[in-house]
Write a protein that holds these residues in place. Structure first.
Motif, PDB file in Angstrom:
ATOM      1  N   ILE A 184      -3.062   7.695   4.579  1.00  0.00           N
ATOM      2  CA  ILE A 184      -4.067   6.650   4.429  1.00  0.00           C
ATOM      3  C   ILE A 184      -4.567   6.222   5.796  1.00  0.00           C
ATOM      4  CG2 ILE A 184      -3.285   5.647   2.244  1.00  0.00           C
ATOM      5  CD1 ILE A 184      -1.851   3.506   3.961  1.00  0.00           C
ATOM      6  N   VAL A 237       0.846  -1.175   0.000  1.00  0.00           N
ATOM      7  CA  VAL A 237       0.000   0.000   0.000  1.00  0.00           C
ATOM      8  C   VAL A 237       0.889   1.235   0.000  1.00  0.00           C
ATOM      9  CG1 VAL A 237      -0.246  -0.139   2.508  1.00  0.00           C
ATOM     10  CG2 VAL A 237      -1.860   1.200   1.201  1.00  0.00           C
ATOM     11  N   GLU A 252     -14.803   1.790   4.517  1.00  0.00           N
ATOM     12  CA  GLU A 252     -14.466   3.185   4.266  1.00  0.00           C
ATOM     13  C   GLU A 252     -12.969   3.435   4.398  1.00  0.00           C
ATOM     14  OE1 GLU A 252     -17.258   5.404   3.900  1.00  0.00           O
ATOM     15  OE2 GLU A 252     -18.499   3.612   3.993  1.00  0.00           O
ATOM     16  N   SER A 257      -1.722  -1.357  -4.908  1.00  0.00           N
ATOM     17  CA  SER A 257      -1.420  -0.350  -3.916  1.00  0.00           C
ATOM     18  C   SER A 257      -2.240   0.888  -4.241  1.00  0.00           C
ATOM     19  CB  SER A 257       0.053  -0.017  -3.968  1.00  0.00           C
ATOM     20  OG  SER A 257       0.398   0.345  -5.278  1.00  0.00           O
ATOM     21  N   VAL A 258      -2.566   1.648  -3.212  1.00  0.00           N
ATOM     22  CA  VAL A 258      -3.468   2.790  -3.385  1.00  0.00           C
ATOM     23  C   VAL A 258      -2.845   3.846  -4.290  1.00  0.00           C
ATOM     24  CG1 VAL A 258      -4.755   4.587  -2.213  1.00  0.00           C
ATOM     25  CG2 VAL A 258      -4.404   2.379  -1.116  1.00  0.00           C
ATOM     26  N   ASN A 316      -8.967   3.411   3.702  1.00  0.00           N
ATOM     27  CA  ASN A 316      -8.256   3.447   2.424  1.00  0.00           C
ATOM     28  C   ASN A 316      -7.612   2.101   2.136  1.00  0.00           C
ATOM     29  OD1 ASN A 316      -7.515   6.370   3.814  1.00  0.00           O
ATOM     30  ND2 ASN A 316      -8.401   6.413   1.767  1.00  0.00           N
ATOM     31  N   PHE A 317      -7.102   1.477   3.192  1.00  0.00           N
ATOM     32  CA  PHE A 317      -6.529   0.148   3.012  1.00  0.00           C
ATOM     33  C   PHE A 317      -7.311  -0.783   3.927  1.00  0.00           C
ATOM     34  CE2 PHE A 317      -3.633  -2.817   1.425  1.00  0.00           C
ATOM     35  CZ  PHE A 317      -3.259  -3.655   2.452  1.00  0.00           C
ATOM     36  N   ILE A 318      -8.103  -1.645   3.312  1.00  0.00           N
ATOM     37  CA  ILE A 318      -8.977  -2.508   4.095  1.00  0.00           C
ATOM     38  C   ILE A 318      -8.202  -3.750   4.480  1.00  0.00           C
ATOM     39  CG2 ILE A 318     -11.137  -3.786   4.075  1.00  0.00           C
ATOM     40  CD1 ILE A 318     -11.992  -1.752   1.847  1.00  0.00           C
TER      41      ILE A 318
END
Lengths: 137, 426
Positions: free
Chosen positions: A66, A60, A73, B425-426, A75-77
């Motif tokens: 984040i 991520v 909701e 990745s975001v 950003n990284f679940i």
């Protein structure tokens, strides 16, 4: 006069189409291709899951900031029953990367120590959320 | 880029679509002012609701897919509206329906995501094959097949007609991803070498042989060269991607070569297509007419085109559907055509990017096979219109007039977006 006007209109239309595609093409490059390994940056900018039942290997990017958690909701679940809905936030402040626990039930650990205040992260630090362990890269 | 950038690009695409409509109204003196506002509204409602669904249920999804689809739809719609305002009105409804279906798919996958689809492999295979064969239903049935322009691809029910083959591709892509996720390790094992290429045990060629068989049935009974090639390319391409073994490509190439020669010898409709491709002007007034008109249209388009509404794309048969690219090339010129090709290239790049970044094999393979479907379909019809390949009679994703195609491709993009939400990745 109408011919000139129509020609200009035509070129405006084409120009807008290219402007649109340019906006996408500009930022798509970074997202195509297998990995981040080729990009060497000085500041820590991503987390990789190194221990997890289902998510090992996922990466991520921290970017501007984040929120990690179980909620949709976030950003990284994170797929981890020991994590809270909104467990922790990681954000950039000046040139530091700060990790803040968002009042989670089971706490957030940096290099094995539970944090109580926003903590600065560097490359190679490990972050534990629930039973999932990340490495800062 | 993020969801907000995606939203502003979607507004940009909506503005482009309405600008195109306004230009058509102006040059053709149509003067339906409501059409401009209506088009803007439909783009915002359709793509906006999918964007909203992504925000809600897949916030980390790739933000590139939807804007690219929206701009392709905008360019295509401008030409459809220019050719026939009646078709354009139907196309707007199709776009709304397609958007709603994409939202529904994202809603259904909101929890576990695409992963849960892995276990329904044989259901998908059955549904896919049944959909493919549906147009063969005899005319006396309430739901029956229908033949348009010599290809039996349509199904009619109470005056509504649709092309089940468009949706079949999605189901077959799902089946293939799931099958390969379980079998790719076994399929990549070598047991013997032939001509320097390692070959896995013969039974692992089963899916390739089945794919060849299904493609052949589609070719023979529905006279649909495009769907036939697309399915075969999907199966062979995925076998290669999943295993990294060139022997699958070699076997597939051999199959296509033999199948092509046999089909050419045996079927008049294949001969006609190939003849019209190699020498369109020999039979200008009949079989070569469509390609010849498309060539004239593209040639007269020059660099920046005749201008929207100022060419004669209405002379090309099927200009609003299969040959929409020729209409774009005429009125928006080389510049417009290159933009369209670039948009498809970016879509395919984004799709394979998602596949590369996804760790889970099923979702990785699904992203790759959906991208192959989109890419090969675009490539086949673009090459057909440009006379680089025989005309295959399939739609150009997002641009061609046609509800089934729009629906299937919107769902395809929704699935890709959902995969990218968890996979990257975001």
């Amino acid at each position: 006069m109408p011919a000139l006007f129509l020609n200009i209109l035509k070129l405006i239309f084409l120009g807008l189409v290219y402007l649109f595609l340019w906006q996408i093409a500009r930022s798509i490059g970074a997202h195509v291709g297998p990995g981040q390994r080729s990009k060497q940056t000085k500041v820590a900018d991503e987390l990789t899951v190194i221990r997890s039942e289902t998510m090992a290997g996922q990466t991520v990017r921290i970017g501007a900031g984040i929120v990690i958690g179980r909620s949709d909701e976030a950003n990284f679940i994170i797929d981890d029953t020991y994590a809270s809905d909104f467990h922790a936030r990681i954000g950039q402040q000046q040139d530091k990367v700060l990790l803040t626990d968002l009042g989670s039930t089971n706490g957030t650990y940096v290099n094995g120590r539970r944090i109580t205040v926003p903590t600065s992260l560097g490359k190679g630090d490990t972050v534990q959320i629930g039973k999932t362990i990340f490495e800062v890269r | 880029m993020n969801r907000n950038a995606e939203a502003s690009l979607l507004v940009g695409a909506a503005l482009l679509a309405s600008l195109g409509v306004a230009m058509v109204n102006f040059t053709l003196g149509r003067g339906f002012d409501a059409q401009v506002a209506l088009t803007f509204l439909v783009w915002i409602l359709s793509f906006g609701s999918v964007s909203f669904a992504l925000r809600r249920w897949a916030p980390a999804a790739s933000p590139y897919l939807l804007p690219l689809a929206a701009i392709l739809a905008a360019i295509g719609f401008t030409e459809i509206y220019r050719l026939d305002a009646g078709l354009a009105a139907i196309q707007r409804w199709s776009l709304l329906l397609a958007g709603a279906m994409a939202v529904l798919v994202l809603f259904l996958l909101r929890g576990e995501g695409v992963r849960q689809l892995r276990r329904y492999r044989y259901l998908f295979l059955t549904v896919g094959v049944l959909l493919l064969l549906m147009p063969l239903l005899p005319d006396s049935f309430p739901i029956h097949g229908a033949e348009i322009n010599g290809s039996r691809l349509w199904v009619r029910f109470q005056g509504l007609s649709f092309q089940p083959g468009e949706l079949a591709k999605l189901f077959l892509a799902l089946f293939l991803a799931s099958y390969l996720a379980d079998n790719h390790v076994a399929m990549s094992a070598h047991t013997r070498r032939v001509f320097g290429l390692g070959f896995p045990p013969l039974r692992h060629f089963g899916p390739i042989i089945i794919a060849g068989g299904v493609s052949f049935v589609v070719l023979v009974y529905q006279r649909d060269l495009g769907a036939s090639l697309l399915l075969f390319a999907l199966f062979v391409g995925m076998a290669y991607i999943a295993t990294g073994r060139r022997s699958y490509l070699a076997a597939g190439g051999l199959f296509v070569a033999i199948g092509g020669v046999v089909a050419y010898q045996a079927f008049a409709h294949v001969q006609r297509r190939v003849g019209a491709w190699i020498r369109p002007f020999d039979d200008y007034s009949d079989t070569g007419y469509q390609i010849a008109q498309a060539l004239f249209a593209m040639g007269s388009g020059s660099i920046s085109g005749s201008g929207i509404g100022l060419g004669r794309p209405d002379l090309i048969p099927a200009a609003a559907t299969d040959f929409i690219f020729a209409a774009v090339a005429e009125e928006m010129g080389f510049a417009g055509s290159v933009a369209v090709i670039a948009a498809y290239a970016l879509l395919v790049a984004a799709g394979f990017g998602i596949a590369l970044r996804t760790r889970d094999v099923f979702r990785k393979f699904l992203a790759a096979s959906l991208t192959i479907v989109l890419g090969v379909q675009s490539l086949l019809i673009l090459a057909g219109v440009l006379r680089l390949f025989p005309v295959t009679g399939i739609t150009l994703p997002f641009m061609s007039y046609g509800g089934s195609s729009l629906l299937a491709n919107m769902i395809l993009v929704a699935l890709l977006a959902r995969i990218s939400h968890t996979g990257r990745s975001v």
